[in-house]
Design a protein around this motif. Structure first.
Motif, PDB file in Angstrom:
ATOM      1  N   VAL A 424       0.862  -1.188   0.000  1.00  0.00           N
ATOM      2  CA  VAL A 424       0.000   0.000   0.000  1.00  0.00           C
ATOM      3  C   VAL A 424       0.895   1.233   0.000  1.00  0.00           C
ATOM      4  O   VAL A 424       2.087   1.135   0.295  1.00  0.00           O
ATOM      5  CB  VAL A 424      -0.918   0.050   1.250  1.00  0.00           C
ATOM      6  N   GLY A 425       0.269   2.379  -0.301  1.00  0.00           N
ATOM      7  CA  GLY A 425       1.036   3.634  -0.265  1.00  0.00           C
ATOM      8  C   GLY A 425       1.222   4.079   1.183  1.00  0.00           C
ATOM      9  O   GLY A 425       0.592   3.541   2.102  1.00  0.00           O
ATOM     10  N   LEU A 426       2.063   5.080   1.357  1.00  0.00           N
ATOM     11  CA  LEU A 426       2.354   5.549   2.715  1.00  0.00           C
ATOM     12  C   LEU A 426       1.142   6.180   3.384  1.00  0.00           C
ATOM     13  O   LEU A 426       0.916   6.002   4.565  1.00  0.00           O
ATOM     14  CB  LEU A 426       3.470   6.595   2.639  1.00  0.00           C
ATOM     15  N   ASP A 427       0.409   6.949   2.600  1.00  0.00           N
ATOM     16  CA  ASP A 427      -0.692   7.678   3.232  1.00  0.00           C
ATOM     17  C   ASP A 427      -1.977   7.619   2.416  1.00  0.00           C
ATOM     18  O   ASP A 427      -2.855   8.444   2.575  1.00  0.00           O
ATOM     19  CB  ASP A 427      -0.271   9.127   3.481  1.00  0.00           C
ATOM     20  N   ARG A 428      -2.068   6.623   1.519  1.00  0.00           N
ATOM     21  CA  ARG A 428      -3.304   6.522   0.721  1.00  0.00           C
ATOM     22  C   ARG A 428      -4.157   5.365   1.244  1.00  0.00           C
ATOM     23  O   ARG A 428      -3.643   4.414   1.821  1.00  0.00           O
ATOM     24  CB  ARG A 428      -2.956   6.263  -0.744  1.00  0.00           C
ATOM     25  N   ASP A 429      -5.450   5.456   0.995  1.00  0.00           N
ATOM     26  CA  ASP A 429      -6.328   4.408   1.505  1.00  0.00           C
ATOM     27  C   ASP A 429      -6.447   3.225   0.555  1.00  0.00           C
ATOM     28  O   ASP A 429      -7.082   2.227   0.867  1.00  0.00           O
ATOM     29  CB  ASP A 429      -7.719   4.992   1.801  1.00  0.00           C
ATOM     30  N   ASP A 430      -5.828   3.343  -0.609  1.00  0.00           N
ATOM     31  CA  ASP A 430      -5.935   2.325  -1.642  1.00  0.00           C
ATOM     32  C   ASP A 430      -5.284   1.004  -1.179  1.00  0.00           C
ATOM     33  O   ASP A 430      -4.109   0.959  -0.846  1.00  0.00           O
ATOM     34  CB  ASP A 430      -5.194   2.885  -2.874  1.00  0.00           C
ATOM     35  N   ASP A 431      -6.079  -0.087  -1.192  1.00  0.00           N
ATOM     36  CA  ASP A 431      -5.534  -1.352  -0.680  1.00  0.00           C
ATOM     37  C   ASP A 431      -5.381  -2.414  -1.762  1.00  0.00           C
ATOM     38  O   ASP A 431      -5.322  -3.608  -1.488  1.00  0.00           O
ATOM     39  CB  ASP A 431      -6.423  -1.873   0.452  1.00  0.00           C
ATOM     40  N   CYS A 432      -5.294  -1.968  -3.034  1.00  0.00           N
ATOM     41  CA  CYS A 432      -5.303  -2.986  -4.088  1.00  0.00           C
ATOM     42  C   CYS A 432      -4.011  -3.810  -4.136  1.00  0.00           C
ATOM     43  O   CYS A 432      -3.978  -4.869  -4.744  1.00  0.00           O
ATOM     44  CB  CYS A 432      -5.655  -2.379  -5.447  1.00  0.00           C
ATOM     45  N   GLY A 433      -2.954  -3.342  -3.456  1.00  0.00           N
ATOM     46  CA  GLY A 433      -1.715  -4.140  -3.476  1.00  0.00           C
ATOM     47  C   GLY A 433      -1.633  -5.150  -2.351  1.00  0.00           C
ATOM     48  O   GLY A 433      -0.649  -5.895  -2.226  1.00  0.00           O
ATOM     49  N   VAL A 434      -2.655  -5.211  -1.496  1.00  0.00           N
ATOM     50  CA  VAL A 434      -2.570  -6.077  -0.308  1.00  0.00           C
ATOM     51  C   VAL A 434      -2.500  -7.553  -0.700  1.00  0.00           C
ATOM     52  O   VAL A 434      -1.672  -8.317  -0.179  1.00  0.00           O
ATOM     53  CB  VAL A 434      -3.761  -5.805   0.644  1.00  0.00           C
ATOM     54  N   ALA A 435      -3.339  -7.948  -1.645  1.00  0.00           N
ATOM     55  CA  ALA A 435      -3.390  -9.371  -2.018  1.00  0.00           C
ATOM     56  C   ALA A 435      -2.032  -9.831  -2.561  1.00  0.00           C
ATOM     57  O   ALA A 435      -1.524 -10.896  -2.181  1.00  0.00           O
ATOM     58  CB  ALA A 435      -4.487  -9.584  -3.059  1.00  0.00           C
ATOM     59  N   GLY A 436      -1.433  -9.013  -3.419  1.00  0.00           N
ATOM     60  CA  GLY A 436      -0.123  -9.379  -3.999  1.00  0.00           C
ATOM     61  C   GLY A 436       0.936  -9.501  -2.913  1.00  0.00           C
ATOM     62  O   GLY A 436       1.769 -10.425  -2.921  1.00  0.00           O
ATOM     63  N   ALA A 437       0.905  -8.579  -1.972  1.00  0.00           N
ATOM     64  CA  ALA A 437       1.894  -8.615  -0.884  1.00  0.00           C
ATOM     65  C   ALA A 437       1.720  -9.887  -0.064  1.00  0.00           C
ATOM     66  O   ALA A 437       2.696 -10.540   0.324  1.00  0.00           O
ATOM     67  CB  ALA A 437       1.737  -7.378  -0.004  1.00  0.00           C
ATOM     68  N   CYS A 438       0.456 -10.273   0.159  1.00  0.00           N
ATOM     69  CA  CYS A 438       0.204 -11.492   0.946  1.00  0.00           C
ATOM     70  C   CYS A 438       0.728 -12.721   0.200  1.00  0.00           C
ATOM     71  O   CYS A 438       1.247 -13.656   0.804  1.00  0.00           O
ATOM     72  CB  CYS A 438      -1.290 -11.652   1.210  1.00  0.00           C
ATOM     73  N   GLU A 439       0.580 -12.681  -1.095  1.00  0.00           N
ATOM     74  CA  GLU A 439       1.064 -13.803  -1.904  1.00  0.00           C
ATOM     75  C   GLU A 439       2.574 -13.970  -1.723  1.00  0.00           C
ATOM     76  O   GLU A 439       3.085 -15.079  -1.512  1.00  0.00           O
ATOM     77  CB  GLU A 439       0.707 -13.518  -3.383  1.00  0.00           C
ATOM     78  N   LEU A 440       3.298 -12.826  -1.780  1.00  0.00           N
ATOM     79  CA  LEU A 440       4.757 -12.873  -1.561  1.00  0.00           C
ATOM     80  C   LEU A 440       5.063 -13.412  -0.170  1.00  0.00           C
ATOM     81  O   LEU A 440       5.962 -14.239   0.010  1.00  0.00           O
ATOM     82  CB  LEU A 440       5.363 -11.473  -1.657  1.00  0.00           C
ATOM     83  N   ALA A 441       4.305 -12.934   0.806  1.00  0.00           N
ATOM     84  CA  ALA A 441       4.544 -13.347   2.198  1.00  0.00           C
ATOM     85  C   ALA A 441       4.349 -14.855   2.337  1.00  0.00           C
ATOM     86  O   ALA A 441       5.136 -15.541   2.990  1.00  0.00           O
ATOM     87  CB  ALA A 441       3.613 -12.591   3.136  1.00  0.00           C
ATOM     88  N   ARG A 442       3.295 -15.367   1.698  1.00  0.00           N
ATOM     89  CA  ARG A 442       2.981 -16.802   1.817  1.00  0.00           C
ATOM     90  C   ARG A 442       4.131 -17.662   1.334  1.00  0.00           C
ATOM     91  O   ARG A 442       4.409 -18.727   1.866  1.00  0.00           O
ATOM     92  CB  ARG A 442       1.727 -17.105   0.987  1.00  0.00           C
TER      93      ARG A 442
END
Ligand code: NOJ
Length: 713
Positions: A424-442
């Motif tokens: 996600v961005g530093l101060d934006r509410d946009d959460d569209c990158g969350v799923a991709g980040a979780c995939e990397l984490a998994r």
């Protein structure tokens, strides 16, 4: 007749007022813009100092205007906010305070002074000594935290670092202790807001760091913007004239904050700019930063009988004396030559300082990172955020040379596959990158979450009513943690952040603060265990915003918290304890304290009190430990705080080592402002608490009695 007397005799009123005029250039913007023609004003002898300008060429050219084109050729002061490094940016002051290492505090200031001097600067508006207990206040980042003793020792170290032994040395710069005083007590943590501070709090909390600064020979003092109990600090006769000048004997320069003299009108104590100028001058302010009211309106104030010329002369004298102390009359562009070796040493110091400032807050067997780790996911908007690492007040820094967290971890773990997503961005509410980040984490063996604030969210005009993880970061962290991959949460910030349930769910939590230029390497040193973290919190970390202000040195309640009794001091919705107490910080391995002892049980007033305690390091690894010594006066004519920090000691322990720490407390440790606010010592019972933090349940206690001397009347 002295040089200064001679000069004064030849000066016109305008030239005198010119010396009191501090104007801003625009290489850094640190307040409302002005459109003044600085060069013309310098030629006309209407400027005493310029700030927000640096670089040898620019400074030389500007100094030349004063030295060659003004009638009296008086050299200029060149000021800048050098808060935590100049070219080489060190961790922000709040972070550095957590190193609890006065020698380190001094050395970083010395390097900052050298680099600033090399760039032509001869005056810094630092150190910032505002004790603050309110993380909503953006400027908490610039100071040493909540404790007046820490702030006083910080003051001494920084002033010595900036000024050295002799201001004439070209590598020394004049220090300004600011903001005198109570800036950190601004109502509701809002910049520029007024503060209500009792005379007792002034004496116990807010004045001591400035007293220490004056005793350390600080060249200048800057009054705070705010008003205390109805008196704006810029015109505070009691504190500026009576306390600072008369009681402490301060004979340096008092320089106003940015347009603060003009703002006396908005404060409601001056009817016009002439009155504002007179109020500030009469209270003891020598230099006017940016308002221009001294220059423009003191002549009228003189004519109206609001000020006397000898008061103006005294202010001019102090400004000229500072210029003389700096050697500017003989060497107006003091030459300091840089060299590559020094830059390298500065970077090494920045790395060392940063790792000594990083606080390991929790660790559920996640850190240090396993050397055989195969795949690491570095996630979050601060993972690869070069510009943000410096934090606020880093105008002359070189952001392009900053090492990001991602780079640092990659360099430290060459055999590990390191993948990255911002999420996600530093101060934006946009959460569209969350799923991709979780995939990397998994798919990773460990996730390092890099969360926190952008640099602009801390510092001046950067207060936050809700100092939490901005934008969609909390959501990102929760989602990544929910993947089940082991994780460590890094908090990059200029203040304690309220992190809600992450405090429990994160595998490890690390406060990196804004670590400065060598951020990535220092963080990697700590996370991999190449460096055993040793920083401790210089400030209590609240659980929720509603607990603010929360600090360790509270006064007792008549109804201390008792979970079983509703009519005691507590909240219905949250614990009264902080998330992390003052002094908290973990290291790898364990340490313990034993055998606290005093050399006697009773002392006569004035006798030294000998204290010893044993510190034991577990077998796993070497560590640097900080031992805090707090005192409590059990019964006094004025209720004393439940604990006050009196000393700390840092020791380096080898694995399995046991070391005795001994020190003496003296009468000065037992003194407090009595009913009349004059320093007194009262016989009676005292408790000494010793621990690795201020957490009450962890402290060792020893008690003693203080007896009046038999010969005392
Ligand atoms: C305003 C700030 O309050 C002060 O700390 C700083 O030194 C001046 N601006 C100059 O930049």
């Amino acid at each position: 007749m002295s040089h200064i007397d001679e000069l004064l005799r030849t000066m016109t009123l305008t030239e005198k007022l010119g010396q009191l005029n501090l104007v801003t250039a625009d290489r850094a913007i640190t307040g409302p813009a002005t459109d003044a023609d600085i060069d013309a004003a310098i030629r006309a002898g209407k400027v005493g100092g310029v700030f927000n300008l640096w670089g040898r060429e620019a400074i030389s050219a500007t100094q030349r205007l004063a030295r060659e084109e003004s009638r009296l050729r008086i050299p200029l002061l060149f000021g800048l906010d050098v808060l935590h490094g100049h070219r080489t940016i060190f961790p922000v002051p709040l972070a550095e305070a957590g190193a609890f290492d006065p020698d380190l505090w001094m050395r970083t200031a010395r390097v900052a002074a050298l680099e600033a001097a090399e760039d032509g600067v001869n005056l810094t508006f630092a150190p910032m000594l505002d004790v603050s207990r309110d993380p909503r206040w953006g400027r908490i980042v610039e100071g040493p935290g909540e404790d007046p003793l820490t702030a006083s020792i910080f003051a001494r170290a920084k002033i010595h670092g900036f000024q050295g032994d002799d201001l004439r040395s070209p590598a020394a710069i004049a220090a300004t202790a600011k903001h005198f005083c109570g800036g950190g007590a601004a109502t509701a943590g809002r910049d520029y807001a007024s503060a209500d501070i009792s005379p007792r709090q002034l004496r116990e909390i807010y004045l001591p760091p400035f007293r220490a600064a004056v005793l350390a020979g600080c060249a200048a003092i800057m009054p705070a913007f705010n008003c205390i109990d109805g008196a704006p600090m810029t015109a505070h006769v009691e504190l500026l004239r009576h306390y600072l000048r008369e009681e402490l004997g301060f004979d340096g320069v008092v320089l106003s904050d940015y347009t603060a003299i003009g703002e006396l009108i908005e404060h409601g104590v001056a009817g016009d700019r002439t009155e504002a100028a007179a109020l500030a001058l009469n209270a003891g302010v020598d230099m006017d930063m940016v308002s221009g009211v001294f220059l423009e309106h003191l002549p009228e104030a003189l004519a109206r009988g609001l000020v006397r010329e000898d008061i103006i002369d005294a202010a001019v004298r102090r400004v000229l004396a500072l210029k003389e102390r700096l050697g500017l009359f003989d060497d107006p562009v003091r030459l300091v030559v840089s060299c590559a070796a020094r830059t390298e040493a500065a970077q090494e110091l920045a790395r060392d300082c940063a790792r000594r400032s990083i606080v390991l807050l929790t660790n559920r067997r996640i850190l240090p990172i396993d050397k055989n780790l195969r795949r690491l996911a570095v996630i979050g908007p601060l993972a690869d955020a070069r510009m943000e690492m410096q934090g606020p007040w880093s105008a002359a820094g070189r952001p392009e040379t900053c090492v990001t967290i991602l780079e640092g971890l990659k360099a430290a773990l060459p055999d590990c596959e390191v993948v990255h997503a911002e999420g996600v961005g530093l101060d934006r509410d946009d959460d569209c990158g969350v799923a991709g980040a979780c995939e990397l984490a998994r798919r990773a063996d460990l996730t390092v979450l890099c969360m926190g604030e952008a640099a602009y969210m801390s510092g001046e005009a950067a207060c936050r009513a809700t100092p939490d993880l901005p934008g969609a970061q909390q959501q990102l962290a929760q989602a990544v943690i929910a993947t089940g991959t082991p994780n460590a949460l890094l908090l990059v910030s200029g203040r304690p952040l309220m992190i809600g349930d992450l405090a429990e769910s994160a595998g490890a939590i690390v406060a990196t603060w804004f670590p400065g230029a060598m951020a990535g390497h220092a963080i990697a040193d700590v996370l991999t265990g190449a460096f055993n973290p040793c920083a401790r919190l210089p400030i209590t970390w609240p659980r929720v915003t509603g607990q603010i202000p929360i600090f360790y040195a509270q006064r007792a309640s008549g109804r201390p918290t008792d979970e079983a009794n509703p009519f005691t001091s507590k909240y219905l919705d949250v614990a009264v304890t902080p998330l992390f107490p003052f002094g908290h910080g973990l290291s790898y391995g364990q340490a313990s304290l034993e055998n606290l002892r005093l050399d006697r049980e009773r002392y006569f007033t004035g006798e030294d009190i000998g204290v010893s305690v044993d510190v034991i390091c577990s077998e796993e690894c070497a560590r640097r430990e900080t031992v805090f010594f707090f005192l409590h006066d059990r019964v006094a004519s004025v209720a004393r705080p439940i604990m006050e920090l009196k000393r700390w000691r840092q020791i380096d322990l080898a694995p399995g080592e046991r070391m005795t720490v001994s020190l003496t407390l003296g009468i000065e440790d037992l003194v407090f402002p009595g009913v009349e606010l004059r320093p007194i010592v009262e016989p009676g019972a005292f408790d000494l608490f010793v621990g690795f933090s201020a957490a009450p349940e962890t402290l060792l206690r020893a008690s003693f009695s203080l007896l009046a001397r038999p010969d005392a009347a």
